[in-house]
Design a protein around this motif. Structure first.
Motif, PDB file in Angstrom:
ATOM      1  N   ASN A  91       0.811  -1.223   0.000  1.00  0.00           N
ATOM      2  CA  ASN A  91       0.000   0.000   0.000  1.00  0.00           C
ATOM      3  C   ASN A  91       0.844   1.272   0.000  1.00  0.00           C
ATOM      4  N   THR A  92       2.189   1.129  -0.011  1.00  0.00           N
ATOM      5  CA  THR A  92       3.027   2.311  -0.167  1.00  0.00           C
ATOM      6  C   THR A  92       3.516   2.456  -1.606  1.00  0.00           C
ATOM      7  N   LEU A  93       3.188   1.489  -2.476  1.00  0.00           N
ATOM      8  CA  LEU A  93       3.559   1.630  -3.888  1.00  0.00           C
ATOM      9  C   LEU A  93       2.727   2.751  -4.511  1.00  0.00           C
ATOM     10  N   PHE A  94       3.315   3.462  -5.475  1.00  0.00           N
ATOM     11  CA  PHE A  94       2.563   4.491  -6.201  1.00  0.00           C
ATOM     12  C   PHE A  94       1.890   3.833  -7.401  1.00  0.00           C
ATOM     13  N   PRO A  95       0.542   3.738  -7.390  1.00  0.00           N
ATOM     14  CA  PRO A  95      -0.161   2.967  -8.419  1.00  0.00           C
ATOM     15  C   PRO A  95       0.026   3.506  -9.828  1.00  0.00           C
ATOM     16  N   SER A  96       0.201   4.816  -9.982  1.00  0.00           N
ATOM     17  CA  SER A  96       0.227   5.378 -11.334  1.00  0.00           C
ATOM     18  C   SER A  96       1.640   5.498 -11.903  1.00  0.00           C
ATOM     19  N   LEU A  97       2.651   5.159 -11.088  1.00  0.00           N
ATOM     20  CA  LEU A  97       4.014   5.130 -11.633  1.00  0.00           C
ATOM     21  C   LEU A  97       4.284   3.777 -12.274  1.00  0.00           C
TER      22      LEU A  97
END
Ligand code: ADP
Length: 249
Positions: A91-97
Protein backbone atom coordinates in the motif's frame (compact mmCIF):
# COMPACT_ATOMS: atom_id res chain seq x y z
CA UNK A 1 28.08 -0.99 -4.02
CA UNK A 2 28.77 -1.86 -0.42
CA UNK A 3 32.06 -3.61 0.24
CA UNK A 4 30.92 -6.13 2.82
CA UNK A 5 28.06 -8.04 4.34
CA UNK A 6 26.75 -7.66 7.86
CA UNK A 7 25.96 -9.66 10.97
CA UNK A 8 22.81 -8.86 12.93
CA UNK A 9 22.55 -10.04 16.52
CA UNK A 10 20.25 -9.41 19.46
CA UNK A 11 20.79 -10.02 23.15
CA UNK A 12 17.87 -10.52 25.52
CA UNK A 13 15.61 -8.51 23.23
CA UNK A 14 12.09 -8.03 24.48
CA UNK A 15 9.04 -5.79 24.39
CA UNK A 16 6.02 -5.52 26.63
CA UNK A 17 2.74 -3.95 25.61
CA UNK A 18 1.30 -3.01 28.97
CA UNK A 19 1.44 -6.19 31.01
CA UNK A 20 1.70 -8.40 27.90
CA UNK A 21 5.20 -9.64 27.01
CA UNK A 22 4.90 -9.97 23.20
CA UNK A 23 8.63 -10.72 22.76
CA UNK A 24 10.84 -11.73 25.67
CA UNK A 25 14.55 -12.36 25.98
CA UNK A 26 15.27 -13.12 22.32
CA UNK A 27 18.84 -13.77 21.25
CA UNK A 28 19.04 -14.04 17.49
CA UNK A 29 21.94 -14.23 15.07
CA UNK A 30 21.78 -13.55 11.34
CA UNK A 31 25.12 -14.42 9.76
CA UNK A 32 26.44 -12.49 6.74
CA UNK A 33 24.64 -13.53 3.56
CA UNK A 34 22.33 -15.93 5.40
CA UNK A 35 18.99 -17.08 4.02
CA UNK A 36 17.22 -17.50 7.34
CA UNK A 37 13.55 -18.11 8.13
CA UNK A 38 11.74 -16.81 11.20
CA UNK A 39 8.93 -19.25 11.97
CA UNK A 40 6.46 -19.80 14.78
CA UNK A 41 2.72 -20.07 15.42
CA UNK A 42 0.35 -17.13 14.93
CA UNK A 43 0.84 -14.58 17.67
CA UNK A 44 4.35 -15.85 18.48
CA UNK A 45 5.76 -12.34 18.04
CA UNK A 46 7.44 -12.66 14.62
CA UNK A 47 6.18 -9.37 13.17
CA UNK A 48 6.82 -7.63 16.48
CA UNK A 49 10.42 -8.91 16.39
CA UNK A 50 10.89 -7.55 12.85
CA UNK A 51 9.47 -4.22 14.06
CA UNK A 52 12.02 -4.23 16.88
CA UNK A 53 14.87 -5.02 14.48
CA UNK A 54 13.92 -2.19 12.09
CA UNK A 55 13.27 0.35 14.83
CA UNK A 56 9.49 0.67 14.49
CA UNK A 57 9.26 -0.39 18.14
CA UNK A 58 11.63 0.42 21.01
CA UNK A 59 12.44 -2.64 23.10
CA UNK A 60 11.67 -2.68 26.81
CA UNK A 61 14.71 -4.93 27.31
CA UNK A 62 17.85 -6.05 25.49
CA UNK A 63 20.10 -4.76 22.73
CA UNK A 64 20.44 -4.99 18.93
CA UNK A 65 23.85 -5.05 17.23
CA UNK A 66 24.81 -4.60 13.59
CA UNK A 67 28.41 -5.72 13.06
CA UNK A 68 28.98 -5.22 16.76
CA UNK A 69 27.65 -1.65 16.72
CA UNK A 70 24.80 -1.09 19.17
CA UNK A 71 21.91 0.21 17.04
CA UNK A 72 19.19 -0.17 19.66
CA UNK A 73 18.61 3.60 19.91
CA UNK A 74 18.76 4.34 16.17
CA UNK A 75 15.70 5.36 14.16
CA UNK A 76 14.43 3.28 11.20
CA UNK A 77 16.01 5.58 8.63
CA UNK A 78 19.37 5.53 10.43
CA UNK A 79 19.31 1.71 10.49
CA UNK A 80 18.36 1.66 6.80
CA UNK A 81 21.35 3.83 5.98
CA UNK A 82 23.55 1.24 7.72
CA UNK A 83 22.07 -1.42 5.44
CA UNK A 84 19.31 -2.87 7.62
CA UNK A 85 16.29 -2.65 5.31
CA UNK A 86 12.78 -4.04 5.32
CA UNK A 87 10.40 -4.24 2.38
CA UNK A 88 7.93 -1.50 1.72
CA UNK A 89 4.33 -2.62 2.04
CA UNK A 90 2.23 -2.84 -1.10
CA UNK A 91 0.00 0.00 0.00
CA UNK A 92 3.03 2.31 -0.17
CA UNK A 93 3.56 1.63 -3.89
CA UNK A 94 2.56 4.49 -6.20
CA UNK A 95 -0.16 2.97 -8.42
CA UNK A 96 0.23 5.38 -11.33
CA UNK A 97 4.01 5.13 -11.63
CA UNK A 98 5.84 2.40 -13.51
CA UNK A 99 8.18 -0.06 -11.77
CA UNK A 100 11.11 1.72 -13.45
CA UNK A 101 10.01 5.14 -12.17
CA UNK A 102 9.38 3.65 -8.71
CA UNK A 103 12.87 2.17 -8.45
CA UNK A 104 14.49 5.31 -9.86
CA UNK A 105 12.61 7.32 -7.25
CA UNK A 106 13.83 4.99 -4.49
CA UNK A 107 17.45 5.29 -5.67
CA UNK A 108 17.13 9.09 -5.78
CA UNK A 109 15.78 8.99 -2.23
CA UNK A 110 18.78 6.94 -1.11
CA UNK A 111 21.13 9.39 -2.81
CA UNK A 112 19.36 12.38 -1.27
CA UNK A 113 18.56 13.69 -4.74
CA UNK A 114 14.97 14.64 -3.90
CA UNK A 115 12.38 14.31 -6.65
CA UNK A 116 15.02 13.82 -9.32
CA UNK A 117 13.28 11.08 -11.25
CA UNK A 118 11.61 13.47 -13.67
CA UNK A 119 14.90 15.09 -14.68
CA UNK A 120 16.20 14.41 -18.20
CA UNK A 121 17.21 10.76 -18.45
CA UNK A 122 20.60 11.59 -19.91
CA UNK A 123 21.57 13.34 -16.67
CA UNK A 124 20.61 10.30 -14.61
CA UNK A 125 22.11 7.49 -16.68
CA UNK A 126 23.72 5.79 -13.70
CA UNK A 127 20.45 5.87 -11.75
CA UNK A 128 18.55 4.36 -14.69
CA UNK A 129 21.23 1.72 -15.24
CA UNK A 130 21.06 0.71 -11.58
CA UNK A 131 17.23 0.67 -11.67
CA UNK A 132 17.23 -1.58 -14.75
CA UNK A 133 19.75 -3.91 -13.12
CA UNK A 134 17.57 -4.20 -10.00
CA UNK A 135 14.43 -4.86 -12.09
CA UNK A 136 16.28 -7.54 -14.08
CA UNK A 137 17.35 -9.21 -10.86
CA UNK A 138 13.75 -9.23 -9.63
CA UNK A 139 12.60 -10.55 -13.05
CA UNK A 140 10.52 -7.42 -13.61
CA UNK A 141 12.44 -6.02 -16.59
CA UNK A 142 9.70 -6.96 -19.09
CA UNK A 143 7.22 -5.01 -16.95
CA UNK A 144 9.47 -2.02 -16.26
CA UNK A 145 7.28 0.47 -18.10
CA UNK A 146 3.70 -0.54 -17.31
CA UNK A 147 1.62 1.09 -14.58
CA UNK A 148 2.16 -0.46 -11.16
CA UNK A 149 -1.60 -0.87 -10.63
CA UNK A 150 -1.81 -3.13 -13.69
CA UNK A 151 0.76 -5.58 -12.23
CA UNK A 152 -0.38 -8.94 -10.88
CA UNK A 153 -0.22 -9.16 -7.10
CA UNK A 154 2.87 -11.38 -7.11
CA UNK A 155 4.69 -8.87 -9.35
CA UNK A 156 3.78 -6.05 -6.95
CA UNK A 157 5.35 -8.06 -4.14
CA UNK A 158 8.52 -8.47 -6.23
CA UNK A 159 8.48 -4.70 -6.77
CA UNK A 160 8.43 -4.20 -2.98
CA UNK A 161 11.68 -6.16 -2.82
CA UNK A 162 13.06 -4.15 -5.76
CA UNK A 163 12.41 -0.94 -3.85
CA UNK A 164 14.18 -2.36 -0.81
CA UNK A 165 17.12 -3.30 -3.05
CA UNK A 166 17.33 0.32 -4.17
CA UNK A 167 18.35 1.15 -0.59
CA UNK A 168 21.44 -1.10 -1.05
CA UNK A 169 20.73 -3.43 1.85
CA UNK A 170 23.28 -5.58 3.61
CA UNK A 171 20.39 -7.23 5.44
CA UNK A 172 16.85 -7.57 4.12
CA UNK A 173 13.94 -8.26 6.46
CA UNK A 174 10.91 -9.75 4.69
CA UNK A 175 7.63 -10.11 6.56
CA UNK A 176 5.73 -12.79 4.66
CA UNK A 177 6.92 -11.71 1.22
CA UNK A 178 4.72 -14.29 -0.51
CA UNK A 179 1.54 -13.69 1.52
CA UNK A 180 -1.42 -13.64 -0.83
CA UNK A 181 0.65 -14.77 -3.80
CA UNK A 182 -0.75 -17.80 -5.69
CA UNK A 183 0.95 -21.18 -4.97
CA UNK A 184 3.04 -21.53 -8.12
CA UNK A 185 4.25 -17.94 -7.99
CA UNK A 186 5.34 -18.03 -4.35
CA UNK A 187 8.16 -20.47 -5.07
CA UNK A 188 9.30 -18.26 -7.96
CA UNK A 189 9.33 -15.32 -5.57
CA UNK A 190 11.54 -17.26 -3.17
CA UNK A 191 13.80 -18.37 -6.03
CA UNK A 192 14.37 -14.69 -6.77
CA UNK A 193 15.09 -14.04 -3.08
CA UNK A 194 17.50 -16.99 -2.95
CA UNK A 195 19.38 -15.55 -5.93
CA UNK A 196 19.86 -12.07 -4.47
CA UNK A 197 23.55 -11.14 -4.19
CA UNK A 198 25.27 -13.58 -1.83
CA UNK A 199 26.53 -10.80 0.46
CA UNK A 200 22.97 -9.74 1.36
CA UNK A 201 21.60 -11.51 4.43
CA UNK A 202 17.87 -12.24 4.33
CA UNK A 203 15.61 -12.93 7.31
CA UNK A 204 12.09 -13.86 6.20
CA UNK A 205 8.84 -14.79 7.91
CA UNK A 206 7.04 -17.59 6.08
CA UNK A 207 4.26 -19.96 7.11
CA UNK A 208 4.57 -22.53 4.32
CA UNK A 209 7.03 -25.10 5.69
CA UNK A 210 7.75 -26.45 2.21
CA UNK A 211 9.06 -23.02 1.21
CA UNK A 212 10.90 -22.62 4.53
CA UNK A 213 12.78 -25.90 4.18
CA UNK A 214 13.46 -25.31 0.49
CA UNK A 215 14.89 -21.81 0.82
CA UNK A 216 16.23 -21.34 4.38
CA UNK A 217 19.62 -22.66 5.40
CA UNK A 218 18.96 -21.61 8.97
CA UNK A 219 15.70 -21.30 10.89
CA UNK A 220 14.79 -19.34 14.02
CA UNK A 221 11.76 -20.71 15.84
CA UNK A 222 9.79 -18.24 17.94
CA UNK A 223 7.12 -19.55 20.31
CA UNK A 224 5.15 -17.30 22.66
CA UNK A 225 7.72 -14.53 22.31
CA UNK A 226 10.68 -16.78 23.14
CA UNK A 227 13.31 -18.18 20.79
CA UNK A 228 12.64 -21.90 21.07
CA UNK A 229 15.64 -22.73 18.92
CA UNK A 230 17.84 -21.48 16.11
CA UNK A 231 19.77 -23.83 13.86
CA UNK A 232 20.22 -25.34 10.44
CA UNK A 233 17.12 -26.47 8.60
CA UNK A 234 18.13 -30.08 9.34
CA UNK A 235 18.55 -29.42 13.07
CA UNK A 236 15.24 -27.60 13.34
CA UNK A 237 13.41 -30.20 11.27
CA UNK A 238 14.66 -32.96 13.57
CA UNK A 239 13.95 -31.16 16.85
CA UNK A 240 11.33 -32.82 19.03
CA UNK A 241 10.13 -29.53 20.55
CA UNK A 242 9.59 -27.98 17.12
CA UNK A 243 7.70 -31.05 15.94
CA UNK A 244 5.54 -30.79 19.04
CA UNK A 245 4.70 -27.14 18.31
CA UNK A 246 3.93 -27.82 14.64
CA UNK A 247 2.50 -31.31 14.72
CA UNK A 248 1.13 -31.46 18.25
CA UNK A 249 3.02 -34.64 19.09
P1 ADP B 1 3.12 -13.08 14.75
O1 ADP B 1 3.71 -12.16 13.74
O2 ADP B 1 4.07 -14.15 15.19
O3 ADP B 1 1.81 -13.68 14.32
P2 ADP B 1 2.76 -10.65 16.27
O4 ADP B 1 4.14 -10.13 16.41
O5 ADP B 1 1.91 -10.03 15.21
O6 ADP B 1 2.80 -12.25 16.07
O7 ADP B 1 1.99 -10.52 17.64
C1 ADP B 1 2.49 -11.07 18.84
C2 ADP B 1 1.56 -10.70 19.96
O8 ADP B 1 1.77 -9.34 20.32
C3 ADP B 1 0.10 -10.85 19.61
O9 ADP B 1 -0.57 -11.38 20.73
C4 ADP B 1 -0.35 -9.44 19.33
O10 ADP B 1 -1.71 -9.27 19.63
C5 ADP B 1 0.54 -8.62 20.27
N1 ADP B 1 0.84 -7.27 19.75
C6 ADP B 1 1.52 -6.98 18.62
N2 ADP B 1 1.63 -5.65 18.47
C7 ADP B 1 0.99 -5.09 19.53
C8 ADP B 1 0.74 -3.73 19.96
N3 ADP B 1 1.19 -2.68 19.24
N4 ADP B 1 0.05 -3.55 21.10
C9 ADP B 1 -0.41 -4.61 21.81
N5 ADP B 1 -0.20 -5.88 21.48
C10 ADP B 1 0.48 -6.14 20.36
Amino acid sequence: SRPHSSTLTTEGLGIRFGAFQAVGDVSLTLEPGARQALIGPNGAGKTTLINLLTGVYRPTSGRIYLDGQDITELRCDQRARLGLVRTFQINTLFPSLTPLESVVLAICEREGLGACWWKPVKRLTHVHDEAHAILRRLRLDALAEVRVDTLAYGKQRLLEIALAMAARPRILLLDEPAAGVPQGESSELFEVVAELPAEIGVLFIEHDMNLVFRFAQRISVLVAGQMLMEGTAAEVGADARVREVYLGK
